[in-house]
Design an enzyme around this catalytic site. Structure first.
Site, mmCIF file in Angstrom:
data_model
loop_
_atom_site.group_PDB
_atom_site.id
_atom_site.type_symbol
_atom_site.label_atom_id
_atom_site.label_comp_id
_atom_site.label_asym_id
_atom_site.label_seq_id
_atom_site.Cartn_x
_atom_site.Cartn_y
_atom_site.Cartn_z
ATOM 1 C CD GLU A 165 -3.026 -1.065 2.220
ATOM 2 O OE1 GLU A 165 -2.933 -0.172 3.093
ATOM 3 O OE2 GLU A 165 -3.934 -1.915 2.222
ATOM 4 C CD GLU A 370 -3.310 -5.639 4.055
ATOM 5 O OE1 GLU A 370 -4.220 -4.872 4.473
ATOM 6 O OE2 GLU A 370 -2.105 -5.364 4.133
#
Length: 466
Positions: A165, A370
């Site tokens: 991320e 995720e």
């Protein structure tokens, strides 16, 4: 009825080093930006830090045994940069690498596939003191670190992820200031985004040079599933702006070799992008073997009005925005059920992202790196932890993965976030994402009902389909 996932589909769970390891000052580890940020008054809810976290550093064997009991096929973990290379420069720490060697060996001994992430937000503080991600040199420092870890573990780890991320690292850390290092500078955030991209490319090159031929490289992004509030041209343009800042700022150079022209135009008043040099985008566009997608909730936007609602983008309530150049955009609270993070439960966003990247990058395997939800889990009188809301959340999102598979998306695996309740960044220990309950007073682990449910899925590859 039940629906089977394809043979070989990987079911795993994920964690991040600062959120679970603890042992913040042991065996030569030095502070990361998250150690510094968490210790600053008012930065983290309740004054919590990751000093102890869930003590995974000392409970490694117990946790791996727990993974084996749950039938996990893979464990996605991150390496702590300041544990392996305490100053962010120079040789690796033998003691730091020994922890990860032991972890990988334990996983392999239990037939659990190690999936390694090199960077999950814990930049060594010395590198931040030298300027951090807005400085170009940090990208080269990351490449050196990647090589050190690759040389140490490349013979036992097959799937490698460069960054987790990078949007959060750049924009929550340097624009909104709600994540470490807590800076609020739009131009620095855009520079950070580019240098994270460059770090990915340089790191991938460094890994390719030392890993065996069978190793696979990936990156884990959190692309936005952006929804315009109405079909109006203004709302559609708002969605375009956010898509450029959240997603295409990374996928443009990583997958297609160029930054989007509309992104450059949207941010022209902030920077001229002169920090992009020479062959940077060629370096960033290093061939990938898989693309990791992290997804939690959609983003609903519209054109801003004279009286915009409070920003509801799911990224904290800081005064500064994580969206440079998007002052004309209003962020709205999506409809539907909510998690304890006040995030909407909407699995269609995951389906949309998987099918989007299947169209835009055909031939590139996808992994859900995720996906999960926080709920207010509490043990019952008998000590068990029942979390039916999380089971429903996981079931719905795994149905979305099956839909995407059925529509041609090449999805190879799914990693539940998270294996354990842990330090949830600026929320401290107030939010529980784990399939395993952690009593923070004793650090005892108790698998929740969702862990048992997920274990059955992992062992059988079969999802009850309503």
């Amino acid at each position: 009825m039940t629906v089977d996932f394809p043979p070989g589909f990987l079911f795993g769970a994920a964690t991040a080093a600062y959120q679970v390891e603890g042992a913040a000052a042991e065996d030569g580890r030095t502070p990361s930006i998250w150690d510094t940020f968490a210790r600053a008054p008012g930065r983290v809810l309740g004054g919590d830090t990751g000093d102890t976290a869930t003590d995974h550093y000392h409970r490694r064997a117990e946790d791996v045994h727990l993974m084996a009991e749950l039938g996990l096929g893979a464990y996605r973990f991150s390496v702590s940069w300041p544990r392996v290379q305490p100053t962010g420069r120079g040789p690796a720490s033998r003691r730091g690498l020994d922890f990860y060697r032991a972890l990988v060996d334990d996983l392999l001994a239990h037939d659990i596939r190690p999936v390694l992430t090199l960077y999950h937000w814990d930049l060594p503080q010395e590198l931040e003191d030298a300027g951090g991600w807005p400085e170009r040199d940090t990208a080269q420092r990351f490449a050196d670190y990647a090589r050190l870890v690759g040389e140490a573990l490349g013979d036992r780890v097959e799937l490698w992820t460069t960054l987790n991320e990078p949007w959060c690292s750049a924009f929550l850390g340097y624009a909104a200031g709600v994540h470490a290092p807590g800076r609020t500078d739009d131009e620095a955030a855009l520079r950070a985004a580019h240098h994270l991209n460059l770090a990915h490319g340089l790191g991938a090159r460094a890994l390719r040079a030392v890993l065996p031929p069978g190793a696979r490289l990936s990156v884990a992004l959190n692309p936005a599933a952006v929804r315009a509030r109405t079909p109006s041209p203004g709302d559609q343009d708002a969605a375009r702006r956010v898509d450029a800042l959240a997603t295409r700022i990374f996928t443009g150079p990583m997958l297609h070799g160029a930054y989007p022209e509309d992104l450059l135009a949207d941010t022209a008043a902030i920077t001229d992008w002169s920090f992009v040099r020479g062959d940077d985008t060629d370096v960033i566009r290093h061939p990938l073997d898989a693309l990791g997608i992290n997804y939690y909730a959609p983003t609903v936007v519209s054109a801003a009005t004279d009286n915009p609602p409070p920003r509801a983008d799911g990224h904290g309530g800081g005064e500064a925005s994580p969206w440079p150049g998007a002052g004309s955009v209003a962020f709205h609270r999506p409809p539907g059920k909510r998690t304890a993070m006040d995030w909407a439960v909407d699995p269609t966003g995951l389906y949309d992202l998987l099918t989007r990247f299947a169209r835009e990058s055909p031939g590139l395997p996808l992994i859900v790196t995720e996906n999960g939800a926080a709920y207010d889990d509490k043990p019952g009188a008998d000590g068990t932890v029942d979390d039916p809301e999380r089971i429903a959340y996981l079931h719905a999102h795994l149905e979305a993965v099956l839909r995407a598979l059925g529509d041609g998306a090449d999805v190879r695996g799914y990693f539940l976030w998270s294996l354990l309740d842990n330090f949830e960044w600026a929320y401290g220990y107030s939010k529980r994402f784990g399939a395993v309950y952690v009593d923070y007073a004793t650090l005892a682990r108790t698998p929740k009902s969702s862990a048992r449910w997920y274990a059955r899925l992992a062992r059988t590859g079969r999802l009850p389909f309503n």
